[in-house]
Write a protein that holds these residues in place. Structure first.
Motif, PDB file in Angstrom:
ATOM      1  N   GLN A 150       0.816  -1.214   0.000  1.00 60.27           N
ATOM      2  CA  GLN A 150       0.000   0.000   0.000  1.00 60.27           C
ATOM      3  C   GLN A 150       0.851   1.266   0.000  1.00 60.27           C
ATOM      4  O   GLN A 150       0.533   2.219  -0.727  1.00 60.27           O
ATOM      5  CB  GLN A 150      -0.967  -0.018   1.183  1.00 60.27           C
ATOM      6  N   PRO A 151       1.949   1.328   0.777  1.00 62.78           N
ATOM      7  CA  PRO A 151       2.799   2.527   0.693  1.00 62.78           C
ATOM      8  C   PRO A 151       3.372   2.737  -0.706  1.00 62.78           C
ATOM      9  O   PRO A 151       3.439   3.868  -1.195  1.00 62.78           O
ATOM     10  CB  PRO A 151       3.902   2.252   1.719  1.00 62.78           C
ATOM     11  N   ALA A 152       3.766   1.643  -1.370  1.00 62.03           N
ATOM     12  CA  ALA A 152       4.328   1.770  -2.720  1.00 62.03           C
ATOM     13  C   ALA A 152       3.269   2.254  -3.706  1.00 62.03           C
ATOM     14  O   ALA A 152       3.541   3.094  -4.572  1.00 62.03           O
ATOM     15  CB  ALA A 152       4.905   0.433  -3.180  1.00 62.03           C
ATOM     16  N   ALA A 153       2.045   1.733  -3.573  1.00 63.51           N
ATOM     17  CA  ALA A 153       0.959   2.180  -4.452  1.00 63.51           C
ATOM     18  C   ALA A 153       0.658   3.656  -4.210  1.00 63.51           C
ATOM     19  O   ALA A 153       0.413   4.416  -5.151  1.00 63.51           O
ATOM     20  CB  ALA A 153      -0.288   1.335  -4.219  1.00 63.51           C
ATOM     21  N   GLY A 154       0.667   4.057  -2.942  1.00 59.10           N
ATOM     22  CA  GLY A 154       0.416   5.458  -2.623  1.00 59.10           C
ATOM     23  C   GLY A 154       1.474   6.372  -3.195  1.00 59.10           C
ATOM     24  O   GLY A 154       1.164   7.441  -3.743  1.00 59.10           O
ATOM     25  N   MET A 155       2.729   5.959  -3.102  1.00 57.44           N
ATOM     26  CA  MET A 155       3.815   6.772  -3.643  1.00 57.44           C
ATOM     27  C   MET A 155       3.732   6.854  -5.162  1.00 57.44           C
ATOM     28  O   MET A 155       3.974   7.916  -5.753  1.00 57.44           O
ATOM     29  CB  MET A 155       5.164   6.189  -3.219  1.00 57.44           C
ATOM     30  N   ARG A 156       3.380   5.747  -5.802  1.00 58.56           N
ATOM     31  CA  ARG A 156       3.255   5.769  -7.262  1.00 58.56           C
ATOM     32  C   ARG A 156       2.156   6.736  -7.682  1.00 58.56           C
ATOM     33  O   ARG A 156       2.297   7.476  -8.657  1.00 58.56           O
ATOM     34  CB  ARG A 156       2.962   4.366  -7.803  1.00 58.56           C
ATOM     35  N   TYR A 157       1.055   6.732  -6.935  1.00 62.51           N
ATOM     36  CA  TYR A 157      -0.046   7.648  -7.257  1.00 62.51           C
ATOM     37  C   TYR A 157       0.374   9.100  -7.060  1.00 62.51           C
ATOM     38  O   TYR A 157       0.092   9.960  -7.906  1.00 62.51           O
ATOM     39  CB  TYR A 157      -1.257   7.321  -6.390  1.00 62.51           C
ATOM     40  N   VAL A 158       1.066   9.385  -5.963  1.00 58.97           N
ATOM     41  CA  VAL A 158       1.507  10.755  -5.693  1.00 58.97           C
ATOM     42  C   VAL A 158       2.440  11.237  -6.797  1.00 58.97           C
ATOM     43  O   VAL A 158       2.331  12.378  -7.281  1.00 58.97           O
ATOM     44  CB  VAL A 158       2.190  10.842  -4.314  1.00 58.97           C
ATOM     45  N   ARG A 159       3.365  10.376  -7.222  1.00 54.13           N
ATOM     46  CA  ARG A 159       4.276  10.756  -8.308  1.00 54.13           C
ATOM     47  C   ARG A 159       3.510  11.019  -9.602  1.00 54.13           C
ATOM     48  O   ARG A 159       3.792  11.986 -10.317  1.00 54.13           O
ATOM     49  CB  ARG A 159       5.325   9.658  -8.522  1.00 54.13           C
ATOM     50  N   ALA A 160       2.543  10.151  -9.900  1.00 54.61           N
ATOM     51  CA  ALA A 160       1.750  10.335 -11.117  1.00 54.61           C
ATOM     52  C   ALA A 160       0.955  11.630 -11.049  1.00 54.61           C
ATOM     53  O   ALA A 160       0.841  12.359 -12.047  1.00 54.61           O
ATOM     54  CB  ALA A 160       0.809   9.144 -11.314  1.00 54.61           C
ATOM     55  N   LEU A 161       0.408  11.929  -9.877  1.00 52.43           N
ATOM     56  CA  LEU A 161      -0.373  13.153  -9.712  1.00 52.43           C
ATOM     57  C   LEU A 161       0.512  14.383  -9.898  1.00 52.43           C
ATOM     58  O   LEU A 161       0.108  15.365 -10.542  1.00 52.43           O
ATOM     59  CB  LEU A 161      -1.017  13.158  -8.327  1.00 52.43           C
ATOM     60  N   ARG A 162       1.728  14.337  -9.375  1.00 51.22           N
ATOM     61  CA  ARG A 162       2.653  15.456  -9.549  1.00 51.22           C
ATOM     62  C   ARG A 162       2.994  15.655 -11.023  1.00 51.22           C
ATOM     63  O   ARG A 162       3.049  16.790 -11.518  1.00 51.22           O
ATOM     64  CB  ARG A 162       3.927  15.203  -8.749  1.00 51.22           C
ATOM     65  N   ARG A 163       3.223  14.551 -11.725  1.00 55.17           N
ATOM     66  CA  ARG A 163       3.549  14.652 -13.149  1.00 55.17           C
ATOM     67  C   ARG A 163       2.368  15.182 -13.941  1.00 55.17           C
ATOM     68  O   ARG A 163       2.533  15.972 -14.878  1.00 55.17           O
ATOM     69  CB  ARG A 163       3.994  13.285 -13.674  1.00 55.17           C
TER      70      ARG A 163
END
Length: 205
Positions: A184-197
């Protein structure tokens, strides 16, 4: 986007008890969500040759055949299991038609590529539409949708996929993690990175 989980659980219990009507309802109520999922992920050129409804029908037939095995050991929620089957069928469809139609299908086209003018994008825009908007507000919303779609098209495959999962399929972070086989932390980080991009792309458009 996916059907109500409480009713799904009730139908799953009926299916486990051998109720064929419950099985039919269970599969049919997921048909439209599966169709939207598939249409948003078929590339534009392949979508001219492969009907999303045909892919979904194949997925539901396989789900019907494998349902007893799933019910014996449900390792994931039912809609995530259907997504998994659908992803496999989409990969098969791309492989089959890219080989058979090599001259007419762009071999370099990414599997998840969206386009602002194709039917998949129209489906996406329809999900974001508010029927209560005034004409002026609807015009503004449509322009924002077009910017969003164009920006989504600029993201790489992983970023586009997680944005679709979170914002269109409305999957939770835990569901995304399970579907992508991430913590779940990895999925959350991937989403945050995608949102920033995505914000960066939108800011520059």
């Amino acid at each position: 986007m996916w059907p109500d989980s409480d009713q799904t659980q009730e139908l799953l219990r009926g299916a486990q008890q051998g109720d064929s009507a419950a099985v039919g309802q269970l599969l049919d109520r997921h048909r439209e969500a599966l169709r939207q999922m598939v249409r948003l992920r078929l590339d534009r050129k392949l979508a001219q040759r492969v009907d999303a409804s045909d892919v979904v029908q194949d997925v539901l037939l396989e789900a019907s055949r494998r349902l007893t095995r799933y019910l014996d050991d449900p390792k994931m929620p039912f809609h995530l299991w259907l997504r998994h089957l659908a992803k496999d069928h989409m990969i098969d469809a791309h492989r089959k038609h890219r080989v058979a139609e090599r001259r007419s299908v762009d071999r370099e086209q990414p599997m998840h590529r969206l386009g602002t003018g194709d039917q998949s994008s129209l489906d996406l825009a329809a999900q974001l539409r508010d029927q209560e908007l005034t004409p002026a507000a609807a015009t503004i919303r449509r322009e924002l949708q077009e910017r969003f779609l164009a920006a989504l098209d600029e993201l790489d495959e992983d970023d586009r996929e997680i944005m679709l999962m979170r914002h269109i399929e409305q999957l939770s972070n835990s569901e995304v993690a399970q579907a992508l086989d991430l913590s779940q932390p990895a999925a959350g980080m991937r989403y945050v990175r995608a949102l920033r991009r995505l914000r960066t792309v939108l800011g520059g458009s």
